[in-house]
Design an enzyme around this catalytic site. Structure first.
Site, PDB file in Angstrom:
ATOM      1  N   ALA A 175     -13.176  16.576 -19.669  1.00  0.00           N
ATOM      2  CA  ALA A 175     -12.552  15.288 -19.392  1.00  0.00           C
ATOM      3  C   ALA A 175     -13.548  14.167 -19.611  1.00  0.00           C
ATOM      4  O   ALA A 175     -14.751  14.388 -19.757  1.00  0.00           O
ATOM      5  CB  ALA A 175     -12.028  15.257 -17.960  1.00  0.00           C
TER       6      ALA A 175
ATOM      7  N   LEU B   1     -17.392   5.807 -18.164  1.00  0.00           N
ATOM      8  CA  LEU B   1     -18.511   6.181 -17.300  1.00  0.00           C
ATOM      9  C   LEU B   1     -19.236   7.418 -17.790  1.00  0.00           C
ATOM     10  O   LEU B   1     -20.457   7.507 -17.726  1.00  0.00           O
ATOM     11  CB  LEU B   1     -18.012   6.414 -15.869  1.00  0.00           C
ATOM     12  CG  LEU B   1     -17.335   5.215 -15.192  1.00  0.00           C
ATOM     13  CD1 LEU B   1     -16.770   5.630 -13.837  1.00  0.00           C
ATOM     14  CD2 LEU B   1     -18.318   4.075 -15.025  1.00  0.00           C
TER      15      LEU B   1
ATOM     16  N   ASP C 116     -18.946  24.040  -7.163  1.00  0.00           N
ATOM     17  CA  ASP C 116     -19.847  23.289  -8.047  1.00  0.00           C
ATOM     18  C   ASP C 116     -20.641  22.247  -7.268  1.00  0.00           C
ATOM     19  O   ASP C 116     -20.770  21.099  -7.694  1.00  0.00           O
ATOM     20  CB  ASP C 116     -19.048  22.628  -9.170  1.00  0.00           C
ATOM     21  CG  ASP C 116     -19.947  22.137 -10.311  1.00  0.00           C
ATOM     22  OD1 ASP C 116     -21.113  22.570 -10.372  1.00  0.00           O
ATOM     23  OD2 ASP C 116     -19.474  21.329 -11.133  1.00  0.00           O
TER      24      ASP C 116
ATOM     25  N   LYS D 199      -9.888  10.058 -14.481  1.00  0.00           N
ATOM     26  CA  LYS D 199     -10.429  11.237 -15.152  1.00  0.00           C
ATOM     27  C   LYS D 199      -9.373  11.695 -16.152  1.00  0.00           C
ATOM     28  O   LYS D 199      -8.356  12.276 -15.775  1.00  0.00           O
ATOM     29  CB  LYS D 199     -10.736  12.334 -14.127  1.00  0.00           C
ATOM     30  CG  LYS D 199     -11.409  13.559 -14.723  1.00  0.00           C
ATOM     31  CD  LYS D 199     -11.836  14.513 -13.626  1.00  0.00           C
ATOM     32  CE  LYS D 199     -12.651  15.662 -14.159  1.00  0.00           C
ATOM     33  NZ  LYS D 199     -13.130  16.549 -13.074  1.00  0.00           N
TER      34      LYS D 199
END
Length: 659
Positions: A26, A20, A153, A46
């Site tokens: 990562a 993706l 974030d 992930k």
């Protein structure tokens, strides 16, 4: 897709289907988790990059924070399911949300010429964010100790809107909490995105939950004004904008901005954190109260329809690619099962005829063998999906002949991995390019890359004032690079107009352009056109029409005198006076129009002028009544509605299309 080379791939108890994204720490994969009794679940893996796997302090911090994030269970937060270690790589398994992040949504809106983010959806999204943050900020440990979690974030990439209309905040896996880790952490490796940092975060100071509230205020500002708030030529300049400059108010950026909403935005954006909302719940409540006062309908269903209309083509492609990727994953699962069997088990199963495809895989493959071929798509993801389908078909066939499925599938993918290109030219140049019904961003002359081999490609060129030109091409492995040059003929529709009463001196406007007389030639077919006939002292008459190639259309127009003209003889300058009176009769000012469709999509025209496919938003029009036409795909009847645009306001209209 070169990023997904070697996939599907077994990864512990998961099967990675498609890559993706890749970040600094990562990479993300779409994966399938399987268990007993046919249990299957789509998840996201992930996987930490190899360079980061060597940093033990980082790994300790990551695992600790993932454990904290795994305790969060809220409808607006992506759930963490598992944390582990496979083949020397650490990973986090999390909930798969079928949707798009806000950055992708805004980009898709630009591609579809949607210039305004619908206010009701912007408010609903930020309310969902506030709900998630309120829950996380208040989260306590089992002993009742507050964890003081801070996301750090909050940004467009970390807010996902599902196609079901749900809002999800992602990446709580890098959240900060007060719970301690056994090693010193290198916090500099985990930082938010600069344009959404709070002043204290930008200065490198200690942050608390109010930093997330500031970031939410930035996103609310941008969604409701359509403008970036902090965007300097460099990260350093952006940090200076956050820390040193005065912030613009939304009303200074966008005329007519609601004062009540502006107060909410500016409170969230206070440089002094003690003057912001002191918790996310306060901001949540303020936004809901604003929506009630302004009677803004907040609807998950409407948000879902907005998303599905915006990404209609991509959804169809994803569904096809996912099904085909799953089928290839089934093959790999069988191969792994065979490799884990002993020689005796293999002999027994082969002898008894049990060594065949699992029921789920066999059923899917049988259906695929008899299903019609997938629709042609020019989208890059569709090409990838078709390659997986070819690989699956080859693999199933080789299985039937007693050969290795996984090896055959890999060979088929390698054979079909090549793509082709087409150089498209036109005379005259500057034509829009459509491939298999999808509008490309390029215009002629242009080379269209990454096209599938062995599939018919329908290329169409369009240009205002010219007839459509069309040609089909099929690229092959021996001839992967095509070339076509099409000549666009002048429009072939002619229009003649007879005007009554005799003696008037009419003026003709076609699609907003003045015409020299009552005969108009060279009009493009297949497009909707608007003809306006006017004369001094008379009411304008409008004709909207759609012409077929080589057709001649004739209109008999009878002009009626304006109300005041019936009682007053026209004088010099009477035309200007009539125009002024007509203008005075209309509401003053401009407004905006948003048009959507449920049950499909359609091409929108306003007063005969084409405005593009639904959803159409932010059209600025003179206040008053306008004729809005919704023309679905071929074979379906067009719909027309009269929509009144309020001065300095926004009108919204949704067409319901028959299935």
């Amino acid at each position: 897709d070169p990023d997904s080379e070697g996939l599907p791939l077994r990864f512990g108890k998961y099967t990675l289907i498609r890559k993706l994204a890749t970040g600094g720490m990562a990479e993300l994969f779409l994966a399938i988790q399987r268990s007993v009794a046919g249990f299957e679940k789509l998840i996201v893996i992930k996987r930490i990059l190899p360079a980061m796997n060597q940093d033990q302090a980082f790994i300790d911090m990551l695992l600790h924070e993932a454990r904290v994030a795994a305790t969060l269970s809220h409808p607006n937060i992506v759930q963490i399911f598992d944390v582990g270690h496979v083949d020397g790589a650490y990973f986090i398994a999390m909930e798969h949300v079928h949707g798009e992040d806000l950055r992708s949504i805004v980009r898709q809106m630009k591609r579809k010429n949607v210039n305004e983010f619908p206010l009701e959806h912007a408010i609903a999204i930020v309310i969902g964010m506030c709900s998630a943050l309120s829950y996380a900020h208040d989260k306590r440990d089992l002993d009742g100790t507050k964890l003081n979690i801070v996301h750090r974030d909050i940004s467009p990439q970390n807010v996902v809107v599902a196609f079901t209309g749900d809002v999800k905040v992602v990446d709580f896996g890098i959240a900060k909490s007060d719970a301690k880790v056994g090693h010193d952490t290198k916090s500099g490796k985990l930082k938010g995105k600069v344009p959404y940092m709070s002043p204290e975060q930008a200065r490198g100071e200690e942050v608390d939950w109010r930093s997330d509230i500031f970031a939410s205020g930035v996103m609310l500002f941008e969604l409701t004004t359509g403008k970036r708030l902090f965007k300097g030529p460099s990260e350093y300049e952006t940090l200076k904008l956050i820390c040193e400059r005065d912030y613009p108010t939304p009303s200074s950026v966008r005329a007519g901005y609601s004062p009540e909403l502006e107060a909410i935005v500016m409170r969230a954006l206070s440089k002094d954190r003690t003057k912001r909302f002191q918790n996310a719940r306060e901001m949540h409540v303020a936004l809901e109260e604003f929506a009630r006062n302004e009677r803004i309908p907040l609807s998950t269903i409407a948000l879902s329809e907005f998303m599905q209309g915006l990404f209609e083509d991509k959804l169809a492609v994803q569904k096809e690619a996912l099904q085909q990727g799953k089928q290839l994953a089934d093959i790999i699962e069988m191969k792994a099962e065979r490799e884990s069997m002993s020689d005796i088990e293999m002999a027994l199963r082969t002898h008894t005829g049990l060594l065949s495809m699992p029921a789920a895989s066999r059923t899917v493959t049988d259906i695929t063998a008899h299903a019609p071929p997938p629709k042609n798509r020019a989208l890059f993801a569709a090409a990838a999906g078709s390659l997986v389908a070819l690989a699956l078909t080859g693999g199933a066939y080789m299985w039937a002949r007693g050969q290795s499925l996984a090896s055959s599938a890999a060979n088929a993918m390698e054979m079909n991995a090549a793509r082709g290109s087409v150089l498209i030219e036109s005379e005259p140049p500057g034509a829009a390019i459509w491939v298999n019904g999808d509008l490309r961003p390029e215009s002629t002359p242009a080379t269209i890359p990454q096209l599938p081999l062995g599939r018919p490609l329908d290329v169409k060129l369009t240009k205002e004032g010219f007839e459509q030109a069309r040609e089909a091409v099929t690229l092959t492995a021996t001839d992967p690079n095509g070339h076509m040059k099409l000549t666009l003929r002048n429009g072939s529709v002619n229009v003649t107009v007879s005007v009554k009463p005799d003696g008037v001196r009419p003026v003709f406007m076609l699609d907003g352009k003045p015409q020299p007389g009552a005969t108009m030639e060279g009009i493009s077919s297949g497009d909707q056109h608007k003809l306006v006939v006017s004369a001094p002292g008379y009411v304008d008459q409008t004709q909207t029409f759609l012409g077929a190639p080589l057709e001649t259309k004739h209109f008999d127009v009878v002009l009626e005198k304006a109300a005041e003209a019936r009682h007053h003889a026209p004088s010099s300058g009477g035309g200007a006076a009539a125009a002024a009176r007509a203008e005075a009769a209309q509401p003053a000012g401009n407004g905006k129009l948003n048009v959507s469709a449920s049950g499909g999509w359609c091409n929108v025209a306003v007063d005969g002028a084409a405005k593009g496919p639904t959803p159409v938003a932010g059209l600025e029009l003179p206040a008053g009544a306008h004729k809005v036409t919704c023309t679905p795909e071929a074979g379906k009847a067009a719909q027309t509605a009269s929509v009144t645009i309020p001065a300095d306001g926004t009108a919204r209209y949704r067409f319901t299309l028959a299935p």
